[in-house]
Design a protein around this motif. Structure first.
Motif, PDB file in Angstrom:
ATOM      1  N   UNK A   4       9.873 -13.070 -12.304  1.00 35.02           N
ATOM      2  CA  UNK A   4       9.441 -11.798 -12.892  1.00 35.02           C
ATOM      3  C   UNK A   4       8.052 -11.550 -12.340  1.00 35.02           C
ATOM      4  N   UNK A   5       7.863 -10.415 -11.696  1.00 34.46           N
ATOM      5  CA  UNK A   5       6.579 -10.065 -11.090  1.00 34.46           C
ATOM      6  C   UNK A   5       6.100  -8.762 -11.696  1.00 34.46           C
ATOM      7  N   UNK A   6       4.831  -8.719 -12.060  1.00 34.32           N
ATOM      8  CA  UNK A   6       4.241  -7.472 -12.559  1.00 34.32           C
ATOM      9  C   UNK A   6       2.856  -7.316 -11.964  1.00 34.32           C
ATOM     10  N   UNK A   7       2.446  -6.071 -11.826  1.00 37.02           N
ATOM     11  CA  UNK A   7       1.142  -5.836 -11.220  1.00 37.02           C
ATOM     12  C   UNK A   7       0.458  -4.623 -11.816  1.00 37.02           C
ATOM     13  N   UNK A  15      -6.264   3.052  -3.852  1.00 39.86           N
ATOM     14  CA  UNK A  15      -5.270   2.549  -4.799  1.00 39.86           C
ATOM     15  C   UNK A  15      -3.871   3.070  -4.586  1.00 39.86           C
ATOM     16  N   UNK A  16      -3.729   4.355  -4.264  1.00 32.25           N
ATOM     17  CA  UNK A  16      -2.392   4.934  -4.077  1.00 32.25           C
ATOM     18  C   UNK A  16      -1.678   4.274  -2.898  1.00 32.25           C
ATOM     19  N   UNK A  17      -2.405   4.027  -1.822  1.00 29.75           N
ATOM     20  CA  UNK A  17      -1.812   3.375  -0.652  1.00 29.75           C
ATOM     21  C   UNK A  17      -1.413   1.937  -0.985  1.00 29.75           C
ATOM     22  N   UNK A  18      -2.280   1.233  -1.687  1.00 36.41           N
ATOM     23  CA  UNK A  18      -1.985  -0.139  -2.092  1.00 36.41           C
ATOM     24  C   UNK A  18      -0.748  -0.158  -2.988  1.00 36.41           C
ATOM     25  N   UNK A  19      -0.678   0.780  -3.922  1.00 34.18           N
ATOM     26  CA  UNK A  19       0.462   0.832  -4.840  1.00 34.18           C
ATOM     27  C   UNK A  19       1.765   1.127  -4.097  1.00 34.18           C
ATOM     28  N   UNK A  20       1.752   2.071  -3.177  1.00 36.04           N
ATOM     29  CA  UNK A  20       2.957   2.391  -2.387  1.00 36.04           C
ATOM     30  C   UNK A  20       3.442   1.181  -1.609  1.00 36.04           C
ATOM     31  N   UNK A  21       2.530   0.524  -0.917  1.00 36.50           N
ATOM     32  CA  UNK A  21       2.913  -0.634  -0.112  1.00 36.50           C
ATOM     33  C   UNK A  21       3.380  -1.801  -0.975  1.00 36.50           C
ATOM     34  N   UNK A  55      -0.300 -10.364  -0.146  1.00 40.89           N
ATOM     35  CA  UNK A  55      -1.706 -10.747   0.036  1.00 40.89           C
ATOM     36  C   UNK A  55      -2.425  -9.847   1.037  1.00 40.89           C
ATOM     37  N   UNK A  56      -1.683  -9.156   1.881  1.00 44.70           N
ATOM     38  CA  UNK A  56      -2.293  -8.232   2.840  1.00 44.70           C
ATOM     39  C   UNK A  56      -2.835  -6.977   2.148  1.00 44.70           C
ATOM     40  N   UNK A  57      -2.361  -6.692   0.943  1.00 40.88           N
ATOM     41  CA  UNK A  57      -2.754  -5.469   0.236  1.00 40.88           C
ATOM     42  C   UNK A  57      -3.538  -5.723  -1.044  1.00 40.88           C
ATOM     43  N   UNK A  58      -3.385  -6.894  -1.635  1.00 40.59           N
ATOM     44  CA  UNK A  58      -4.066  -7.183  -2.906  1.00 40.59           C
ATOM     45  C   UNK A  58      -5.576  -7.184  -2.698  1.00 40.59           C
ATOM     46  N   UNK A  59      -6.252  -6.407  -3.514  1.00 40.09           N
ATOM     47  CA  UNK A  59      -7.715  -6.402  -3.530  1.00 40.09           C
ATOM     48  C   UNK A  59      -8.127  -7.300  -4.690  1.00 40.09           C
ATOM     49  N   UNK A  60      -8.548  -8.496  -4.378  1.00 43.16           N
ATOM     50  CA  UNK A  60      -8.752  -9.551  -5.374  1.00 43.16           C
ATOM     51  C   UNK A  60      -9.700  -9.185  -6.512  1.00 43.16           C
TER      52      UNK A  60
END
Length: 92
Positions: A4-7, A15-21, A55-60
């Motif tokens: 189960x993955x949630x974000x 943010x919109x680009x990160x969310x789409x990807x 990990x290429x898109x997550x902004x830690x």
């Protein structure tokens, strides 16, 4: 293994680009069940691939991802409060 993955993605300039990807990547590996929640069975190798792609898109410092895993989905139960959604039919 059952995942189960949630974000939560902060909706700022990128943010919109990160969310789409993020959504597209998760959809390739798991079943979309609710807003930013996905579930499904993955091999360890596919889980590693999923994490690498994300990990290429997550902004830690801004975004949050949680992955729950279990050896088998039969060990989980679900309870609906409100509208039942058949997209979660992987749970028993």
């Amino acid at each position: 293994m059952y995942i189960i993955l949630m974000y939560d993605i902060m909706m700022d300039k990128t943010g919109a680009k990160v969310q789409r990807n993020t959504f597209k990547i998760c959809k390739r590996y798991l079943t979309h069940i609710q807003n930013s929640v996905f579930e499904g069975n993955l091999t360890e190798l596919n889980l590693m691939k999923l994490k690498k792609e994300l990990s290429e898109y997550i902004r830690k410092e801004q975004d949050s991802f949680i992955i729950f895993n279990s050896r088998d989905e039969k060990w989980l139960t679900k309870e609906f409060l409100g509208k039942e959604d058949d997209k979660t039919s992987n749970f028993f």
